[in-house]
Every structure is written in structure tokens, then in C-alpha cells.
Design a protein around this motif. Structure first.
Motif, short mmCIF file in Angstrom:
data_model
loop_
_atom_site.label_atom_id
_atom_site.label_comp_id
_atom_site.label_asym_id
_atom_site.label_seq_id
_atom_site.Cartn_x
_atom_site.Cartn_y
_atom_site.Cartn_z
N ASP A 1 -3.56 4.44 -12.91
CA ASP A 1 -3.48 3.45 -13.97
C ASP A 1 -3.91 4.07 -15.29
O ASP A 1 -4.12 5.29 -15.39
CB ASP A 1 -4.30 2.19 -13.62
CG ASP A 1 -5.81 2.42 -13.62
OD1 ASP A 1 -6.28 3.51 -14.04
OD2 ASP A 1 -6.54 1.50 -13.19
N GLY A 2 -4.07 3.24 -16.32
CA GLY A 2 -4.39 3.76 -17.65
C GLY A 2 -5.77 4.37 -17.75
O GLY A 2 -6.03 5.13 -18.69
N VAL B 1 -9.19 -2.93 -3.69
CA VAL B 1 -10.60 -3.34 -3.61
C VAL B 1 -11.37 -2.40 -2.69
O VAL B 1 -12.53 -2.05 -2.97
CB VAL B 1 -10.70 -4.81 -3.15
CG1 VAL B 1 -12.14 -5.19 -2.81
CG2 VAL B 1 -10.16 -5.73 -4.24
N LEU B 2 -10.75 -1.96 -1.61
CA LEU B 2 -11.40 -0.96 -0.76
C LEU B 2 -11.69 0.32 -1.56
O LEU B 2 -12.74 0.94 -1.39
CB LEU B 2 -10.52 -0.63 0.45
CG LEU B 2 -10.31 -1.74 1.47
CD1 LEU B 2 -9.31 -1.29 2.52
CD2 LEU B 2 -11.63 -2.15 2.13
N GLY B 3 -10.75 0.69 -2.41
CA GLY B 3 -10.97 1.85 -3.27
C GLY B 3 -12.13 1.63 -4.22
O GLY B 3 -12.92 2.56 -4.48
N MET B 4 -12.28 0.42 -4.73
CA MET B 4 -13.41 0.10 -5.61
C MET B 4 -14.73 0.24 -4.85
O MET B 4 -15.71 0.76 -5.38
CB MET B 4 -13.26 -1.32 -6.15
CG MET B 4 -12.07 -1.51 -7.08
SD MET B 4 -11.76 -3.25 -7.54
CE MET B 4 -13.05 -3.48 -8.80
N VAL B 5 -14.74 -0.22 -3.59
CA VAL B 5 -15.94 -0.09 -2.76
C VAL B 5 -16.26 1.38 -2.52
O VAL B 5 -17.42 1.80 -2.65
CB VAL B 5 -15.75 -0.83 -1.42
CG1 VAL B 5 -16.90 -0.51 -0.46
CG2 VAL B 5 -15.64 -2.34 -1.63
N LEU B 6 -15.26 2.18 -2.20
CA LEU B 6 -15.48 3.61 -1.96
C LEU B 6 -16.03 4.29 -3.21
O LEU B 6 -16.96 5.11 -3.11
CB LEU B 6 -14.16 4.28 -1.55
CG LEU B 6 -13.82 4.33 -0.08
CD1 LEU B 6 -12.43 4.92 0.11
CD2 LEU B 6 -14.84 5.13 0.70
N ARG B 7 -15.47 4.00 -4.35
CA ARG B 7 -15.93 4.62 -5.59
C ARG B 7 -17.38 4.27 -5.87
O ARG B 7 -18.18 5.14 -6.27
CB ARG B 7 -15.03 4.20 -6.75
CG ARG B 7 -13.67 4.90 -6.74
CD ARG B 7 -12.59 4.07 -7.45
NE ARG B 7 -13.05 3.49 -8.69
CZ ARG B 7 -12.49 2.41 -9.25
NH1 ARG B 7 -11.49 1.80 -8.65
NH2 ARG B 7 -12.95 1.94 -10.39
N ALA B 8 -17.73 3.00 -5.63
CA ALA B 8 -19.10 2.58 -5.88
C ALA B 8 -20.07 3.20 -4.87
O ALA B 8 -21.18 3.62 -5.23
CB ALA B 8 -19.19 1.05 -5.81
N ALA C 1 -6.81 6.00 -9.28
CA ALA C 1 -5.71 6.17 -8.33
C ALA C 1 -5.11 4.83 -7.92
O ALA C 1 -5.83 3.85 -7.70
CB ALA C 1 -6.21 6.91 -7.10
N PHE C 2 -3.80 4.81 -7.81
CA PHE C 2 -3.08 3.64 -7.29
C PHE C 2 -3.21 3.69 -5.76
O PHE C 2 -2.32 4.13 -5.04
CB PHE C 2 -1.62 3.70 -7.73
CG PHE C 2 -0.80 2.49 -7.40
CD1 PHE C 2 -1.28 1.22 -7.63
CD2 PHE C 2 0.46 2.64 -6.86
CE1 PHE C 2 -0.51 0.10 -7.32
CE2 PHE C 2 1.25 1.54 -6.56
CZ PHE C 2 0.76 0.27 -6.78
N ALA C 3 -4.36 3.22 -5.29
CA ALA C 3 -4.78 3.42 -3.91
C ALA C 3 -3.84 2.78 -2.90
O ALA C 3 -3.68 3.28 -1.79
CB ALA C 3 -6.19 2.87 -3.72
#
Length: 386
Positions: A261-262, A225-232, A266-268
């Protein structure tokens, strides 16, 4: 008519072949997950994760390699040698004031092996997060994650702040039992192996155990979820951001790679693969308050904040910061990155010591093992500072 029918038959046959090849790759990855930790395979698997999973390389860039010069070699006492054998250690590297005083590889592993660090990747992500905070793209750690990732609205993360997630006090219900086949963490692993999406897995979590911020509980999906925040926040993939802001400036010896993943995400939370010497460079950077050579890579303020025991852990238990661990009884400047099966980057700033170690310890969950590992790191620190 016959020519048309022949074309149809050929098209169907080619489609069947393509489907068969796709399924074969999918089945191969699933079998790899199911045998990943088997005795006799685990050591080789951990050095060759890109043979079993989808992956993406991170270009180390053009920066000069950050030197790790040889220092006066220090012989390890019997207790350390016994620990290496008991814990199935595959590499041990010790820096004293930036110089290599111990470097050993075991169980046929080599210095060039890019080994899976598992949750050591979380501490890399924390470093990248600190850079984003310093650049102002994430101005408030107490903002809710849904402000950046609207797809998490209505999920278990609906009320969690970024700080809650950094500290693993999100309050979501998540079973982290690596030895239980149907646990959330192992279901997630199968999603990864089968080319599913980690974003989809995260947004599918709807249950909470407690209000966010109330209590710490180790929850690996928090890091995704932290990776999702960073990407956004940055508008970049995690692979692009990590490569540009952290990996290239660090001056690593070898280009690392992420499991993905597919969707190529990245598998953060545990997918970085580096050499042991490059894991040690992470430790050296944090030992030096975010600097490597002449480069201030991670803000010193973030280094201090992220490695302080700020999470609401139980009294007397191991401490946690922003994706970093603080051992029981630690003095200021003593902290570590830690991954399952015995991966560690241990830092003792006052002693000027960094210890990077990889392992294939199938008994890493046994009672007392984690505490024993920390005591060995403290013993090694005393040995090299005499």
C-alpha cells in the motif's frame, strides 16, 4: 521584485509538474485495477503486477536453492488437457516425492514469470504466523486481536480473537464479491491502487454480521488483520519477517515480491508473486511437515493444526483451517492453498504429491468450477501414483 516573482512562478510550475506526475502514476494504477481482469490483458497482467502497483521485493537470501529434481515424466490424460484449456491454466507443475513429473507453461507464460498467487499468499502468512507462535511472541491464539492492535478497538474486530481471525470466523460484515464494483473487496483494491493504507481500511470497518467464532465466512481483510497482529507482536514489518523467517530459509529460485500500500505495508491477503516452481516449494514444505532439505522451517505441530478443518464451516461444505482449505471428502493430509482466478497449491501427503497451478480463469466463480478443479487434482494424483 521581478527576480522574486520569477522564482515564485518557477516554484509553482515545478510544483504543478510534480503534482501532475504524482497524479499520473495514481491514475495509471487506478486504470490498471479497472482493466486488470480484462480478456486479452489478464494473462500478461498476472505476470507483471509490479508494473501496475506499488511493490517491494523480498530477497531470497543466500540459501542454496531447494532442489526439485526431474522425475519420470507422466503424460496427462485428455481430461486434464481439456481442463487446462477450459480453465485458462497458465502453468501446471506436479511433484511426486519431491521430483518434477509434470511441468508445463501455457499462454506465453514462462518458468521465470513471477505470477500473482492472490489468496495463496494467505497460506504463506499462516506459515509465518506459526513460526511466531512457536517463538512465543504470540503465546495465546485466544487472545483478542485488540490486545496486539489497539487501533482496532471500537471497530468490527473489537471482540474477535486471533483464532477467530485465523479461521475467518471474525463475524465482520464484508462483501467479498469480486464481480461487484462497489463491493468491499473491490473498494479495497482501489485503495491499494491509489496508494491508500490497508490499516486505515481495516480500522474503518465497524459493522458485524454475527458474533465472532459462530460461523465461518470467507473474509479477505481478516488476513490483513493477522498481518497487523504479526507486525505488532514481532516489531518487524511483514516484509522483513516473511523474508527472514520464511522466504530466505526456503531456498527459492527467485526473489518474490509483495504488492504494497501507500505506506509500504505488504498486501498480506493476496499480494505475493512467485514462480510456479517456488509455489511448489511451499507445497513441498507442507507435504514434509514443515521441512525443506535439512531445515525445519515451519513447526510440524503448526502444519498439522493449521491444515485441519477446524473452522465452523457448514456441514458438507468445504473445510477451512488457519488460512488453508480442506476439500470436501478429503482424507487426512489432503489440503490446499487457493487464490482467485484459478491459483492453487494442492497437497496430498499420503500420495507424496504436490500440484502447483496458476491460471487466468475469468469464470472461476461459475457453479461447479472449484469442485471440478479439485477432481482434476485428484485425477492427476492417481495418474502420477500408478
Amino acid at each position: 521584485m521581478k527576480r522574486w516573482l520569477l522564482r515564485v512562478v518557477i516554484a509553482v510550475a515545478l510544483g504543478a509538474v510534480a503534482l501532475g506526475l504524482w497524479k499520473r502514476e495514481e491514475i495509471t494504477r487506478l486504470l490498471a485495477v479497472n482493466t486488470l481482469f480484462d480478456e486479452g490483458k489478464i494473462v500478461g497482467n498476472f505476470s507483471n503486477m509490479n508494473k501496475a502497483f506499488l511493490w517491494a521485493e523480498l530477497d531470497r537470501g543466500d540459501a542454496a536453492v531447494t532442489p526439485l529434481p526431474p522425475g519420470a515424466q507422466v503424460a496427462m490424460p485428455r481430461a486434464v488437457k481439456d481442463w487446462v484449456e477450459a480453465r485458462d491454466v497458465t502453468s501446471l507443475l506436479v511433484l511426486k516425492d519431491g521430483a518434477v513429473v509434470v511441468e508445463q507453461y501455457y499462454k506465453t507464460t514462462l518458468p521465470s514469470d513471477r505470477r500473482i498467487g492472490w489468496s495463496v499468499a494467505k497460506s504463506f502468512l499462516s506459515a509465518l504466523f506459526g513460526i511466531a507462535v512457536s517463538e512465543g511472541v504470540i503465546p495465546d491464539l485466544d487472545a483478542q486481536v485488540t490486545e496486539f492492535v489497539p487501533s482496532l478497538k471500537g471497530t468490527a474486530y473489537d471482540a474477535a480473537t486471533i483464532r477467530n481471525v485465523l479461521q475467518m470466523s471474525s463475524g465482520i460484515t464484508f462483501d467479498e464479491d469480486y464481480l461487484e464494483y462497489d463491493s468491499d473487496i473491490n473498494r479495497m483494491g482501489r485503495v491499494l491502487a491509489l496508494g491508500g493504507t490497508m490499516d486505515g481500511f481495516a480500522t474503518g470497518l465497524t459493522e458485524t454480521t454475527r458474533p465472532p467464532g459462530q460461523e465461518w465466512e470467507y473474509t479477505s481483510i481478516d488476513t490483513h488483520v493477522l498481518g497487523m497482529v504479526l507486525r505488532a507482536a514481532t516489531g518487524k514489518s511483514l516484509i522483513e519477517g516473511m523474508q527472514e523467517k520464511l522466504i530466505a530459509p526456503m531456498g527459492l529460485e527467485a526473489s518474490p515480491y509483495y504488492l504494497t500500500d501507500g505506506d509500504g505495508v505488504a498486501f498480506a491477503l493476496g499480494g505475493l508473486n512467485l514462480t510456479t516452481r517456488d509455489y511448489a516449494r511451499l507445497g513441498l514444505m507442507f507435504l514434509q511437515n514443515g521441512r525443506l532439505g535439512e531445515r525445519q522451517i515451519v513447526p510440524a505441530a503448526w502444519v498439522a493444526e493449521s491444515t485441519a478443518p477446524s473452522a465452523p464451516t457448514a456441514p458438507g461444505e468445504i473445510g477451512y483451517g488457519y488460512q488453508w482449505w480442506i476439500p470436501v471428502g478429503a482424507q487426512p493430509g489432503q489440503f490446499m492453498a487457493r487464490g482467485i482466478y484459478g491459483q492453487y497449491v494442492y497437497i496430498d501427503r499420503s500420495a507424496g504429491v504436490v500440484i502447483a497451478t496458476t491460471a487466468a480463469d475469468r469464470k472461476f466463480r461459475d457453479a461447479g468450477v472449484s469442485e471440478q478443479n479439485v477432481e482434476i487434482f485428484r485425477l492427476i494424483t492417481r495418474e502420477v501414483t500408478q
